[in-house]
Design a protein around this motif. Structure first.
Motif, mmCIF file in Angstrom:
data_model
loop_
_atom_site.group_PDB
_atom_site.id
_atom_site.type_symbol
_atom_site.label_atom_id
_atom_site.label_comp_id
_atom_site.label_asym_id
_atom_site.label_seq_id
_atom_site.Cartn_x
_atom_site.Cartn_y
_atom_site.Cartn_z
ATOM 1 N N GLY A 111 -5.316 9.441 -2.959
ATOM 2 C CA GLY A 111 -6.716 9.235 -3.317
ATOM 3 C C GLY A 111 -6.911 8.078 -4.279
ATOM 4 O O GLY A 111 -7.789 7.220 -4.082
ATOM 5 N N VAL A 112 -6.083 8.035 -5.328
ATOM 6 C CA VAL A 112 -6.197 6.962 -6.322
ATOM 7 C C VAL A 112 -5.843 5.609 -5.719
ATOM 8 O O VAL A 112 -6.563 4.614 -5.907
ATOM 9 C CB VAL A 112 -5.292 7.264 -7.536
ATOM 10 C CG1 VAL A 112 -5.255 6.067 -8.488
ATOM 11 C CG2 VAL A 112 -5.786 8.501 -8.274
ATOM 12 N N VAL A 113 -4.730 5.550 -4.986
ATOM 13 C CA VAL A 113 -4.285 4.273 -4.410
ATOM 14 C C VAL A 113 -5.310 3.724 -3.426
ATOM 15 O O VAL A 113 -5.660 2.535 -3.464
ATOM 16 C CB VAL A 113 -2.913 4.438 -3.726
ATOM 17 C CG1 VAL A 113 -2.565 3.187 -2.909
ATOM 18 C CG2 VAL A 113 -1.834 4.700 -4.766
ATOM 19 N N PHE A 154 1.015 1.588 -10.820
ATOM 20 C CA PHE A 154 0.600 2.905 -10.349
ATOM 21 C C PHE A 154 1.489 4.013 -10.902
ATOM 22 O O PHE A 154 1.027 5.146 -11.098
ATOM 23 C CB PHE A 154 0.571 2.937 -8.827
ATOM 24 C CG PHE A 154 -0.659 2.315 -8.243
ATOM 25 C CD1 PHE A 154 -1.882 2.973 -8.301
ATOM 26 C CD2 PHE A 154 -0.611 1.061 -7.659
ATOM 27 C CE1 PHE A 154 -3.033 2.398 -7.778
ATOM 28 C CE2 PHE A 154 -1.758 0.480 -7.133
ATOM 29 C CZ PHE A 154 -2.974 1.143 -7.197
ATOM 30 N N ALA A 155 2.745 3.715 -11.162
ATOM 31 C CA ALA A 155 3.616 4.713 -11.781
ATOM 32 C C ALA A 155 3.136 5.027 -13.197
ATOM 33 O O ALA A 155 3.085 6.196 -13.606
ATOM 34 C CB ALA A 155 5.055 4.213 -11.806
ATOM 35 N N ALA A 156 2.792 3.980 -13.960
ATOM 36 C CA ALA A 156 2.286 4.181 -15.319
ATOM 37 C C ALA A 156 0.946 4.919 -15.295
ATOM 38 O O ALA A 156 0.701 5.812 -16.112
ATOM 39 C CB ALA A 156 2.140 2.834 -16.028
ATOM 40 N N MET A 157 0.096 4.572 -14.350
ATOM 41 C CA MET A 157 -1.177 5.274 -14.217
ATOM 42 C C MET A 157 -0.939 6.740 -13.847
ATOM 43 O O MET A 157 -1.631 7.640 -14.348
ATOM 44 C CB MET A 157 -2.049 4.608 -13.151
ATOM 45 C CG MET A 157 -3.373 5.337 -12.909
ATOM 46 S SD MET A 157 -4.396 4.517 -11.674
ATOM 47 C CE MET A 157 -5.021 3.147 -12.641
ATOM 48 N N GLY A 158 0.038 6.984 -12.984
ATOM 49 C CA GLY A 158 0.367 8.351 -12.607
ATOM 50 C C GLY A 158 0.806 9.184 -13.798
ATOM 51 O O GLY A 158 0.454 10.364 -13.912
ATOM 52 N N LEU A 159 1.571 8.580 -14.697
ATOM 53 C CA LEU A 159 1.974 9.279 -15.916
ATOM 54 C C LEU A 159 0.752 9.709 -16.722
ATOM 55 O O LEU A 159 0.655 10.848 -17.176
ATOM 56 C CB LEU A 159 2.860 8.371 -16.770
ATOM 57 C CG LEU A 159 4.268 8.067 -16.260
ATOM 58 C CD1 LEU A 159 4.909 7.000 -17.129
ATOM 59 C CD2 LEU A 159 5.131 9.328 -16.261
ATOM 60 N N ALA A 160 -0.175 8.759 -16.898
ATOM 61 C CA ALA A 160 -1.378 9.043 -17.684
ATOM 62 C C ALA A 160 -2.233 10.120 -17.018
ATOM 63 O O ALA A 160 -2.762 11.010 -17.688
ATOM 64 C CB ALA A 160 -2.188 7.765 -17.883
ATOM 65 N N LEU A 199 0.834 -1.205 0.000
ATOM 66 C CA LEU A 199 0.000 0.000 0.000
ATOM 67 C C LEU A 199 0.872 1.259 0.000
ATOM 68 O O LEU A 199 0.649 2.186 -0.793
ATOM 69 C CB LEU A 199 -0.915 -0.019 1.222
ATOM 70 C CG LEU A 199 -2.027 1.039 1.292
ATOM 71 C CD1 LEU A 199 -2.953 0.913 0.109
ATOM 72 C CD2 LEU A 199 -2.805 0.882 2.594
ATOM 73 N N ALA A 200 1.869 1.288 0.869
ATOM 74 C CA ALA A 200 2.764 2.447 0.931
ATOM 75 C C ALA A 200 3.593 2.570 -0.343
ATOM 76 O O ALA A 200 3.799 3.673 -0.868
ATOM 77 C CB ALA A 200 3.680 2.341 2.149
ATOM 78 N N GLY A 201 4.059 1.437 -0.856
ATOM 79 C CA GLY A 201 4.843 1.453 -2.087
ATOM 80 C C GLY A 201 4.041 1.930 -3.277
ATOM 81 O O GLY A 201 4.576 2.599 -4.172
ATOM 82 N N ALA A 202 2.758 1.612 -3.298
ATOM 83 C CA ALA A 202 1.891 2.073 -4.381
ATOM 84 C C ALA A 202 1.741 3.586 -4.348
ATOM 85 O O ALA A 202 1.749 4.249 -5.395
ATOM 86 C CB ALA A 202 0.519 1.403 -4.269
ATOM 87 N N VAL A 203 1.624 4.151 -3.151
ATOM 88 C CA VAL A 203 1.524 5.607 -3.012
ATOM 89 C C VAL A 203 2.810 6.262 -3.519
ATOM 90 O O VAL A 203 2.774 7.271 -4.241
ATOM 91 C CB VAL A 203 1.266 6.010 -1.547
ATOM 92 C CG1 VAL A 203 1.355 7.526 -1.382
ATOM 93 C CG2 VAL A 203 -0.104 5.512 -1.094
ATOM 94 N N GLN A 204 3.954 5.685 -3.152
ATOM 95 C CA GLN A 204 5.219 6.242 -3.611
ATOM 96 C C GLN A 204 5.326 6.212 -5.131
ATOM 97 O O GLN A 204 5.724 7.197 -5.766
ATOM 98 C CB GLN A 204 6.382 5.452 -3.007
ATOM 99 C CG GLN A 204 7.745 6.012 -3.421
ATOM 100 C CD GLN A 204 8.770 4.953 -3.748
ATOM 101 O OE1 GLN A 204 8.453 3.763 -3.809
ATOM 102 N NE2 GLN A 204 10.000 5.365 -3.961
ATOM 103 N N ALA A 205 4.967 5.077 -5.739
ATOM 104 C CA ALA A 205 5.070 4.940 -7.194
ATOM 105 C C ALA A 205 4.122 5.894 -7.913
ATOM 106 O O ALA A 205 4.487 6.508 -8.917
ATOM 107 C CB ALA A 205 4.772 3.499 -7.595
#
Length: 265
Positions: A194-196, A171-177, A81-87
């Protein structure tokens, strides 16, 4: 290459903080393992008194807390969960940082194609995520070796730990988009969290409702630690979906950002 070096330099402090935080969090969890393993039967009875929906949401239906990897899979969910927020944080900020920090006019008037800028920034993002996953994999192995009296299944350990890399890349790829869809991003963290947490809530709903449709929505369901612990494998259908979605996110990032009108500073 200068863009790549600059991005890595700018993200160095944040990377160190996140590595220390994630490893430290898991170390705190694993310090409690010897006590829990000695009283595993008691803890199991306590958890059995919880409602089934609550146990499913926490992934305690098939987890053996007396086994080091069973307890590790329970604790590692919070690292995911924390790693997803970071990414997500990295993905959203890597392209939008130029606007927020008022350096966009300087960078984008240079004789460098936007596609090359995107590529350099994505490479920097991948290097950062690669470093943090290598550090976590090695550190977690040392921690588990210190707290466990017995040897553990190395394949299962790598599959459980490797799920962090898959989750972070998603999540990093989603963040780019997301960053190319939004015109201005003043603060990154609220968007990332919010997204994560939205996807995590969907994952929890799927754990309780067991709706096959919900399983396809959340990436946390793609790499369900309970399933991995039970089958010592990933689900091929979700791996395929992961590749497709990541390709879509990256495609739209290049497609939209190369034609996006950037606000002047």
């Amino acid at each position: 290459m200068n863009i790549l070096k600059q991005e890595l330099k700018m993200g160095r402090k944040s990377l160190i903080v996140w590595c220390a935080s994630l490893v430290g969090t898991l170390a705190i969890f694993m310090m409690m393992y010897p006590m829990i393993s000695d009283q595993a039967a008691t803890f199991e009875k306590v958890f059995e008194s919880f409602p089934p929906e609550f146990r499913k949401a926490l992934g305690l239906t098939t987890t053996n807390l007396g086994d080091v990897l069973g307890y590790y899979s329970f604790a590692f969910l919070y690292i995911l969960l924390a790693g997803a927020v970071q990414a997500m944080n990295i993905g959203v900020s890597v392209l939008s940082a130029e606007v927020r920090e008022k350096t966009g006019d300087f960078l984008f008037v240079k004789p460098v194609k936007r596609s090359k800028i995107i590529t350099q920034k994505i490479l920097a993002m991948l290097i950062e995520l690669g470093i943090i996953n290598v550090v976590i994999c090695l550190a977690n192995y040392i921690i588990l070796s210190l707290v466990s009296k017995d040897a553990f299944d190395m394949k299962l350990y790598l599959l459980l730990t490797g799920s962090l890399l898959f989750i972070q890349l998603f999540f990093a790829a989603m963040g780019l988009a997301v960053s190319v869809f939004l015109r201005r991003i003043r603060t990154v963290l609220p968007i990332s969290m919010g997204v994560v947490f939205l996807f995590y809530i969907i994952f929890l709903l799927n754990q309780t409702l067991e709706d096959p449709k919900l399983a396809w929505i959340s990436p946390f369901g793609y790499f369900d630690l309970s399933y991995i612990s039970e089958h010592v494998a990933y689900q091929s259908k979700f791996i395929a979906a992961w590749f497709v979605l990541n390709a879509i996110f990256v495609f739209f990032t290049y497609k939209l950002f190369t034609k996006k009108d950037l606000p002047s500073i």
